[in-house]
Design a protein around this motif. Structure first.
Motif, mmCIF file in Angstrom:
data_model
loop_
_atom_site.group_PDB
_atom_site.id
_atom_site.type_symbol
_atom_site.label_atom_id
_atom_site.label_comp_id
_atom_site.label_asym_id
_atom_site.label_seq_id
_atom_site.Cartn_x
_atom_site.Cartn_y
_atom_site.Cartn_z
ATOM 1 N N SER A 169 0.642 -0.853 -0.021
ATOM 2 C CA SER A 169 -0.121 -0.214 0.255
ATOM 3 C C SER A 169 1.531 0.893 -0.024
ATOM 4 O O SER A 169 2.009 0.840 -0.379
ATOM 5 C CB SER A 169 -1.074 0.442 0.815
ATOM 6 O OG SER A 169 -2.062 1.009 1.438
ATOM 7 N N TYR A 191 -7.358 1.327 1.750
ATOM 8 C CA TYR A 191 -7.753 -0.428 2.196
ATOM 9 C C TYR A 191 -7.466 -0.950 3.150
ATOM 10 O O TYR A 191 -7.803 -1.768 3.772
ATOM 11 C CB TYR A 191 -8.141 -1.050 1.075
ATOM 12 C CG TYR A 191 -6.747 -1.081 0.013
ATOM 13 C CD1 TYR A 191 -5.556 -1.506 0.159
ATOM 14 C CD2 TYR A 191 -6.020 -0.452 -0.877
ATOM 15 C CE1 TYR A 191 -4.903 -1.464 0.334
ATOM 16 C CE2 TYR A 191 -4.871 0.237 -1.606
ATOM 17 C CZ TYR A 191 -4.500 -0.657 -0.819
ATOM 18 O OH TYR A 191 -2.636 -0.993 -1.688
ATOM 19 N N LYS A 247 -9.189 -0.518 7.050
ATOM 20 C CA LYS A 247 -10.369 -1.449 7.013
ATOM 21 C C LYS A 247 -9.819 -3.158 6.903
ATOM 22 O O LYS A 247 -10.641 -3.848 7.589
ATOM 23 C CB LYS A 247 -11.527 -1.407 5.540
ATOM 24 C CG LYS A 247 -12.482 -2.326 6.303
ATOM 25 C CD LYS A 247 -13.670 -2.192 4.862
ATOM 26 C CE LYS A 247 -14.844 -3.140 5.446
ATOM 27 N NZ LYS A 247 -15.663 -2.409 6.584
ATOM 28 N N LEU A 248 -9.422 -3.256 5.846
ATOM 29 C CA LEU A 248 -8.900 -5.366 5.759
ATOM 30 C C LEU A 248 -7.762 -5.211 7.096
ATOM 31 O O LEU A 248 -8.038 -6.835 7.892
ATOM 32 C CB LEU A 248 -7.718 -5.329 4.722
ATOM 33 C CG LEU A 248 -8.865 -5.013 3.232
ATOM 34 C CD1 LEU A 248 -7.797 -4.879 2.115
ATOM 35 C CD2 LEU A 248 -9.637 -6.546 3.759
ATOM 36 N N ASN A 293 -10.680 2.763 -3.249
ATOM 37 C CA ASN A 293 -10.740 3.537 -2.336
ATOM 38 C C ASN A 293 -12.084 3.227 -1.523
ATOM 39 O O ASN A 293 -12.551 3.450 0.259
ATOM 40 C CB ASN A 293 -9.837 4.757 -1.625
ATOM 41 C CG ASN A 293 -8.483 4.740 -1.616
ATOM 42 O OD1 ASN A 293 -7.701 3.914 -1.701
ATOM 43 N ND2 ASN A 293 -7.722 6.090 -2.114
ATOM 44 N N ASP A 328 -15.417 0.985 -0.198
ATOM 45 C CA ASP A 328 -15.809 0.084 0.873
ATOM 46 C C ASP A 328 -15.969 -1.176 -0.255
ATOM 47 O O ASP A 328 -15.958 -1.854 0.492
ATOM 48 C CB ASP A 328 -17.016 0.390 1.614
ATOM 49 C CG ASP A 328 -16.988 0.864 3.291
ATOM 50 O OD1 ASP A 328 -15.218 0.908 3.588
ATOM 51 O OD2 ASP A 328 -17.258 1.537 3.808
ATOM 52 N N SER A 375 -12.351 -3.248 -0.760
ATOM 53 C CA SER A 375 -12.139 -3.966 0.923
ATOM 54 C C SER A 375 -13.236 -5.745 1.187
ATOM 55 O O SER A 375 -12.744 -6.513 1.728
ATOM 56 C CB SER A 375 -12.328 -3.329 2.272
ATOM 57 O OG SER A 375 -11.382 -2.347 1.585
ATOM 58 N N GLU A 376 -14.425 -5.030 0.740
ATOM 59 C CA GLU A 376 -15.102 -5.928 1.583
ATOM 60 C C GLU A 376 -15.216 -7.265 0.086
ATOM 61 O O GLU A 376 -15.544 -8.377 0.898
ATOM 62 C CB GLU A 376 -16.571 -4.982 1.225
ATOM 63 C CG GLU A 376 -16.694 -4.470 2.130
ATOM 64 C CD GLU A 376 -18.497 -3.774 2.225
ATOM 65 O OE1 GLU A 376 -19.413 -3.796 1.743
ATOM 66 O OE2 GLU A 376 -18.783 -2.580 3.055
ATOM 67 N N VAL A 396 -12.508 -7.981 -1.144
ATOM 68 C CA VAL A 396 -11.506 -9.319 -0.902
ATOM 69 C C VAL A 396 -11.365 -9.357 0.316
ATOM 70 O O VAL A 396 -11.558 -10.613 -0.076
ATOM 71 C CB VAL A 396 -10.010 -7.774 -0.571
ATOM 72 C CG1 VAL A 396 -8.809 -8.324 0.064
ATOM 73 C CG2 VAL A 396 -9.595 -7.411 -2.055
#
Length: 414
Positions: free
Chosen positions: A194, A202, A205-206, A388, A390, A393-394, A396
Motif C-alpha cells: 500500500s 483499504y 479496513k482490511l 478506496n 468500502d 475491501s469487502e 477482498v
C-alpha cells in the motif's frame, strides 16, 4: 566473561586485516563473541581465520586455485560470494552465530549482498561499505532487513575517521543481536502492499478484519524498497496469502524510474504458489526522485509533488495500456491461486472525478486493456467502484474467506 552473542565478521583479510581486526576488538570489548571468515583470493591474513578462504571456496563448489586461475576478479569473487553465503547460512542454522557484519568496497559489498540475502529475516546483517546507499546497488539484491553503514575514510588503512564508522558498526550489530525479536510465525502471515492513508485507504479496513480472523498482517510501503522487502519475503515463502494491491512499482521499473523494486516485482508470490489477490493501485503514476529534474519526455504533464523526495507524474493513455500488458504478463507467471480485482472507478485518491490527476479517458483505456491482459490462469473480478471504496475491501474479504473455507489459505490462529 562468556560472550552472549557471536558475530560473524566477513572480509578480505589480505587487504583489510587491520580494519577487520579492529572491528573484532570493538565487538569483543562489549562482551560479544566473534567468528571470522576470510574471503580473500590472492593473499593471506596475518592470523588464521575461523573460516579460511579455502573453506569458503570449497563451499562455493570450487577452489582458491580455480579462482586464481580464472584470471578474472569478478569470477573469483563470485566463487567466494557463493561460498560465503553458504557458510554463513550453515553457521546460523547450527547456532554458531547470531549476526553478521561484512566489510568492503565494491568487491566486498557485492559479496556482502549475497551473504545477507542467504540469511533469514530477523538475523542482524550489517554491511559497512564505501558504497553504502549507492545507486549501483540493485534493489532486487537487498535482503528485507539489511542494514548499511557508510564507511567514511575506509578505502585503505585505519584512521580516526574510519574508526568512527567501524566502532559504531560493532555496537550496532552486537546490539541488534542482543535486542532482536525474530518473527514469531505463530499466526499465518498476510503480506499487503500500500501507500499512505492520504492516497490509499483499504488497509485501514482490511488489517483489523484479518487480525480478527487470526492472521498477522504486514503492510509494505510500495515505494521501491518496501516492494523489495515484500518480494524478498514472498520468494522465501513467508506469506500464507498476499494482497498485492499497490503494484505501482511495476510502472516505475517499466518507465525507468530510480524508485524501483526490481524487475521481479509482482512475481515471487505467484512463482511460490502463494495465493494472491492483486490489484492496480496507482497504476496511472510513475514516481520520480523528487530532487532530480523530470525527464524531458514526461515534462508538461500533471504532477503531484508528494514531498522533496518524491514526485508523481501521470501516465498518458498509451502508457497505461502498456502497463496493463506488463501486469498481465506478471500474473501469467503465477503457479497458485490468483485473482485480479479491477476497481473501474480508479486506483488512488488523486484520480477521482474532480481530483487533480483525474483522467477519465486514460482510466477507461486502462480498464479495457487490463481486462484483455489478465491471463486465463488468473480469475478476473471487475468492480464498479473505486479502490478506496468500502466495496473493494469487502470484496477482498469475501474472496479471502472463501479461500479459507476451501482450504486454499490456512485457517487463522485464535
Amino acid at each position: 566473561m562468556t560472550a552472549d552473542k557471536t558475530i560473524l565478521i566477513v572480509g578480505t583479510y589480505d587487504t583489510k586485516d587491520d580494519e577487520l581486526t579492529y572491528l573484532a576488538e570493538r565487538i569483543k570489548a562489549q562482551g560479544g563473541g566473534v567468528m571470522t571468515m576470510d574471503v580473500s583470493v590472492l593473499g593471506d591474513p596475518s592470523q588464521p581465520c575461523d573460516i579460511s578462504k579455502h573453506q569458503v571456496a570449497e563451499a562455493g563448489g570450487s577452489t582458491i586455485q580455480a579462482a586464481i586461475d580464472s584470471g578474472d576478479e569478478n569470477v573469483a569473487m563470485q566463487i567466494m560470494a557463493e561460498g560465503a553465503a553458504t557458510e554463513a547460512l550453515r553457521l546460523y542454522r547450527e547456532g554458531a552465530i547470531h549476526g553478521v557484519i561484512v566489510l568492503g568496497g565494491t568487491m566486498g559489498t557485492d559479496l556482502a549482498l549475497d551473504v545477507c540475502a542467504a540469511l533469514p529475516l530477523g538475523v542482524p546483517k550489517y554491511v559497512v561499505s564505501t558504497v553504502s546507499f549507492s545507486a549501483m546497488l540493485p534493489p532486487e539484491r537487498l535482503a528485507a532487513d539489511i542494514q548499511m553503514i557508510l564507511w567514511a575514510g575506509g578505502l585503505y588503512g585505519l584512521n580516526s575517521v574510519c574508526k568512527s564508522s567501524l566502532s559504531q558498526a560493532a555496537g550496532a550489530v552486537l546490539g541488534a543481536a542482543r535486542a532482536v525479536e525474530p518473527p514469531k510465525r505463530d499466526r499465518p502471515l498476510i503480506g499487503m502492499t500500500s501507500f499512505g492513508k492520504t492516497i490509499l485507504h483499504y488497509m485501514v479496513k482490511l488489517k483489523p478484519e484479518l487480525e480478527k480472523r487470526g492472521y498477522e498482517v504486514a503492510v509494505f510501503h510500495a515505494t521501491g524498497m518496501g516492494g523489495r522487502a515484500f518480494e524478498s519475503l514472498a520468494a522465501e515463502g513467508a506469506f500464507a496469502c498476499v494482497m498485492d494491491f499497490a503494484t505501482q512499482e511495476v510502472v516505475n521499473h517499466h518507465m525507468g524510474s530510480g524508485i524501483s523494486a526490481g524487475a521481479d516485482r509482482v512475481t515471487n508470490a505467484g512463482k511460490q504458489g502463494i495465493p494472491q489477490i492483486v490489484s492496480s493501485a496507482c497504476y496511472d503514476l510513475v514516481d520520480l526522485i523528487g530532487w532530480q529534474p523530470i525527464p524531458e519526455r514526461l515534462q508538461g504533464r500533471p504532477t503531484h509533488a508528494h514531498n522533496r523526495l518524491l514526485t508523481s507524474v501521470i501516465l498518458d493513455t498509451d502508457e497505461r495500456r502498456e502497463i496493463a500488458g506488463v501486469l498481465g504478463g506478471k500474473l501469467a507467471e503465477a503457479k497458485g491461486p490468483s485473482i485480479f480485482v479491477l476497481p473501474k472507478g480508479g486506483g488512488n485518491e488523486w484520480d477521482r472525478p474532480g481530483a487533480p490527476l483525474h483522467d477519465a479517458e486514460g482510466l477507461a483505456a486502462f480498464n479495457d486493456a487490463m481486462q484483455q491482459a489478465v491471463p486465463d490462469t488468473t480469475d478476473l473480478r471487475v468492480m464498479e467502484c473505486h479502490i478506496n471504496d468500502d466495496a473493494f475491501s469487502e470484496t477482498v474479504l469475501e474472496i479471502f474467506d472463501e479461500w479459507v473455507a476451501q482450504g486454499v489459505v490456512p485457517k487463522g490462529v485464535a
